[in-house]
Enzyme design. Structure first.
Site, PDB file in Angstrom:
ATOM      1  N   TYR A 112       7.663  37.417  21.171  1.00 17.49           N
ATOM      2  CA  TYR A 112       6.435  37.927  21.782  1.00 17.49           C
ATOM      3  C   TYR A 112       5.250  37.150  21.198  1.00 17.49           C
ATOM      4  O   TYR A 112       5.171  36.961  19.980  1.00 17.49           O
ATOM      5  CB  TYR A 112       6.373  39.416  21.430  1.00 17.49           C
ATOM      6  CG  TYR A 112       5.137  40.145  21.829  1.00 17.49           C
ATOM      7  CD1 TYR A 112       4.735  40.213  23.164  1.00 17.49           C
ATOM      8  CD2 TYR A 112       4.368  40.816  20.880  1.00 17.49           C
ATOM      9  CE1 TYR A 112       3.618  40.913  23.525  1.00 17.49           C
ATOM     10  CE2 TYR A 112       3.251  41.525  21.236  1.00 17.49           C
ATOM     11  CZ  TYR A 112       2.871  41.565  22.561  1.00 17.49           C
ATOM     12  OH  TYR A 112       1.754  42.265  22.914  1.00 17.49           O
ATOM     13  N   LYS A 144       5.878  51.282  24.183  1.00 10.94           N
ATOM     14  CA  LYS A 144       6.633  51.018  25.409  1.00 10.94           C
ATOM     15  C   LYS A 144       7.518  52.223  25.775  1.00 10.94           C
ATOM     16  O   LYS A 144       7.017  53.223  26.231  1.00 10.94           O
ATOM     17  CB  LYS A 144       7.456  49.737  25.235  1.00 10.94           C
ATOM     18  CG  LYS A 144       6.635  48.553  24.685  1.00 10.94           C
ATOM     19  CD  LYS A 144       5.576  48.126  25.667  1.00 10.94           C
ATOM     20  CE  LYS A 144       4.797  46.875  25.277  1.00 10.94           C
ATOM     21  NZ  LYS A 144       4.104  46.859  24.007  1.00 10.94           N
ATOM     22  N   ASP A 152      13.051  42.598  16.410  1.00 15.81           N
ATOM     23  CA  ASP A 152      12.196  43.349  17.336  1.00 15.81           C
ATOM     24  C   ASP A 152      13.091  43.919  18.438  1.00 15.81           C
ATOM     25  O   ASP A 152      13.538  43.200  19.327  1.00 15.81           O
ATOM     26  CB  ASP A 152      11.125  42.411  17.914  1.00 15.81           C
ATOM     27  CG  ASP A 152      10.152  43.142  18.840  1.00 15.81           C
ATOM     28  OD1 ASP A 152      10.509  44.216  19.357  1.00 15.81           O
ATOM     29  OD2 ASP A 152       9.046  42.623  19.053  1.00 15.81           O
ATOM     30  N   ARG A 198      -2.920  60.310   4.259  1.00 15.37           N
ATOM     31  CA  ARG A 198      -2.411  58.970   4.559  1.00 15.37           C
ATOM     32  C   ARG A 198      -0.886  58.931   4.534  1.00 15.37           C
ATOM     33  O   ARG A 198      -0.286  58.014   5.089  1.00 15.37           O
ATOM     34  CB  ARG A 198      -3.013  57.959   3.584  1.00 15.37           C
ATOM     35  CG  ARG A 198      -3.150  56.581   4.185  1.00 15.37           C
ATOM     36  CD  ARG A 198      -3.659  55.534   3.214  1.00 15.37           C
ATOM     37  NE  ARG A 198      -4.897  55.861   2.587  1.00 15.37           N
ATOM     38  CZ  ARG A 198      -5.046  56.088   1.270  1.00 15.37           C
ATOM     39  NH1 ARG A 198      -4.002  56.049   0.468  1.00 15.37           N
ATOM     40  NH2 ARG A 198      -6.214  56.380   0.763  1.00 15.37           N
TER      41      ARG A 198
HETATM   42  C1  LIG Z   1       8.647  42.640  22.479  1.00 16.44           C
HETATM   43  C2  LIG Z   1       7.351  43.200  22.016  1.00 16.44           C
HETATM   44  N1  LIG Z   1       7.220  43.475  20.716  1.00 16.44           N
HETATM   45  C3  LIG Z   1       6.075  43.986  20.236  1.00 16.44           C
HETATM   46  C4  LIG Z   1       4.999  44.239  21.074  1.00 16.44           C
HETATM   47  C5  LIG Z   1       3.727  44.739  20.484  1.00 16.44           C
HETATM   48  O1  LIG Z   1       3.553  46.074  20.670  1.00 16.44           O
HETATM   49  P1  LIG Z   1       2.109  46.769  20.701  1.00 16.44           P
HETATM   50  O2  LIG Z   1       1.516  46.415  22.030  1.00 16.44           O
HETATM   51  O3  LIG Z   1       2.443  48.201  20.521  1.00 16.44           O
HETATM   52  O4  LIG Z   1       1.324  46.199  19.557  1.00 16.44           O
HETATM   53  C6  LIG Z   1       5.114  43.996  22.436  1.00 16.44           C
HETATM   54  C7  LIG Z   1       3.983  44.296  23.349  1.00 16.44           C
HETATM   55  O5  LIG Z   1       3.970  43.957  24.499  1.00 16.44           O
HETATM   56  C8  LIG Z   1       6.310  43.448  22.925  1.00 16.44           C
HETATM   57  O6  LIG Z   1       6.454  43.134  24.218  1.00 16.44           O
END
Ligand SMILES: Cc1ncc(COP(=O)(O)O)c(C=O)c1O
Length: 401
Positions: free
Chosen positions: A116, A213, A188, A62
């Site tokens: 998001y 991404k 973020d 882990r």
């Molecule tokens: C700006 C942003 N933060 C976080 C996420 C979440 O990422 P994940 O799809 O890997 O959970 C996304 C997903 O589209 C996003 O666009």
């Protein structure tokens, strides 16, 4: 884990070398995929002595093994001001994990209104169930954010540009307000990543990314990360361990592979996005292009001031029209897939309809009464921009009907 010896090479060079420690790679270029739950001890004395609770020390699956450690090490090395990085099974779990590391029942978390949507859902769902209040604020109004802070405010979740609506926020100002008022700022940074925005240096306490991404880059893995300096990294790590969060070494290996070419892909996607954004700006059917890298686009001045790079993700708003006409536009695209993610090598398009979820700032930005309200978000991949423009021309012809 602890930051490697200081490396002042340019980002392109660091992307090639980050995380490649000889003790993890041996005589090959990449760390092998260490599939491991059990880590063995030589004898009872070694078991009893224990091993440090840090990456780089075998303990139990882990806590990861060299494949995950190499990825953490690489991400830490790319993030100025970071002493460590924690990996999560997705970007959403990185956001939730970071917030759960710093919030307690009775606290208030402030969330930017352009966040998001699943980040909002985290605030309004699990955090609320644990007695934490989520309060939303206008991403373009630092004073409104300052005014909404109260005695029980504990953290703020920031995102810039908003990944659908592309508002560029004044992160240094928002982070400074948070800092002065004793709030932890979680940022973020999925859009620009550490090559395009030095989040910790700009004032954030914790920087989060969906590695799904740009880092993965090939639309075949889900992962997230959170990086921080010495004050918050140990908290992130403790919380992630208590939640039992771990990523597979196979996925860590894919993410490392993606990371090596991320700089090249981002440069290409940014250039192509800019070319396509310029073309869209000249189209009669387009009311506004929301692309931070495009001069004249909302947020461009802040982007120029604070960012060192962009990416292929941007949106545009159509002039007037209907829901059905926008569906026709997207359905007519042959090169753009229809899908929620972004940052892959392939181009994607989705509709942008944030009005019903926003609570602290209006959409469209032109005002509630604007007829121009149908948005489309594009994630530009590695295709030839002229081909993508040809595809969009077909889409706009379908929009006109
Ligand atoms: C700006 C942003 N933060 C976080 C996420 C979440 O990422 P994940 O799809 O890997 O959970 C996304 C997903 O589209 C996003 O666009």
């Amino acid at each position: 884990m602890a930051k490697p010896p200081s490396d002042d090479h340019a980002p392109a060079t660091r992307l090639v070398n980050a995380g490649r420690r000889a003790e993890w790679t041996g005589a090959v270029v990449n760390p092998p995929v260490w599939r491991a739950s059990t880590h063995l001890y030589a004898n009872m004395a070694e078991l009893r002595a224990g091993r440090p609770n840090e990456d780089g020390h075998f303990y139990y699956g882990r806590r990861g093994a060299p494949t995950q450690w190499a990825l953490c090490d690489a991400l830490t090395g790319l993030e100025p001001g970071a002493t460590g990085t924690v990996l999560y099974p997705s970007g959403v779990s990185a956001i939730a994990g970071a917030l759960l590391a710093v919030l307690r029942p009775g606290d208030v978390v402030h969330i930017t209104d352009n966040a998001y949507e699943p980040s909002r859902v985290t605030g309004l769902g699990i955090l609320r169930e644990f007695g934490i209040e989520a309060r939303f604020f206008d991403p373009l109004d630092p004073e409104a954010f300052a005014a909404s802070i109260g005695d029980t405010s504990k953290a703020v979740l920031l995102e810039s540009p908003g990944s659908l609506t592309m508002e560029v926020c004044d992160i240094p100002a928002l982070a400074a307000i948070a800092h002065d008022r004793g709030l932890v700022s979680v940022f973020d940074n999925t859009w620009a990543g550490p090559l395009g925005f030095a989040a910790l240096e700009k004032g954030a306490d914790i920087t989060v990314m969906s590695l799904t991404k740009h880092v993965g880059g090939h639309s075949d893995l889900m992962m997230g990360s959170a990086s921080a300096g010495p004050r918050f990294y140990p908290k992130l790590r403790r919380r992630a361990q208590s939640l039992g969060l771990v990523v597979s070494p196979d996925d860590a290996s894919l993410a490392l592979r993606g990371l090596r070419t991320m700089g090249l892909r981002l440069t290409r996607e940014t250039d192509s996005a800019l070319e396509i954004a310029r073309w869209l700006e000249s189209c009669e059917d387009v009311a506004r292009v929301l692309c931070p890298m495009l001069p004249g686009s909302p947020g461009h001045d802040l982007w120029r001031r604070d960012f060192t790079g962009g990416c292929g993700l941007f949106s545009f708003v159509l002039k007037g029209g209907t829901f059905e006409a926008r569906d026709r536009l997207i359905d007519a695209l042959g090169l753009f897939g229809i899908g929620y993610s972004w940052g892959g090598f392939e181009s994607l398009a989705i509709p942008v309809d944030p009005a019903p979820i926003r609570t602290a700032s209006p959409w469209p930005l032109a005002g509630e009464d604007s007829a121009d309200r149908f948005g489309v978000r594009l994630s530009i991949g590695l295709e030839e921009p002229a081909d993508l423009i040809g595809d969009l021309e077909r889409g706009l012809a379908a929009w006109r009907g």
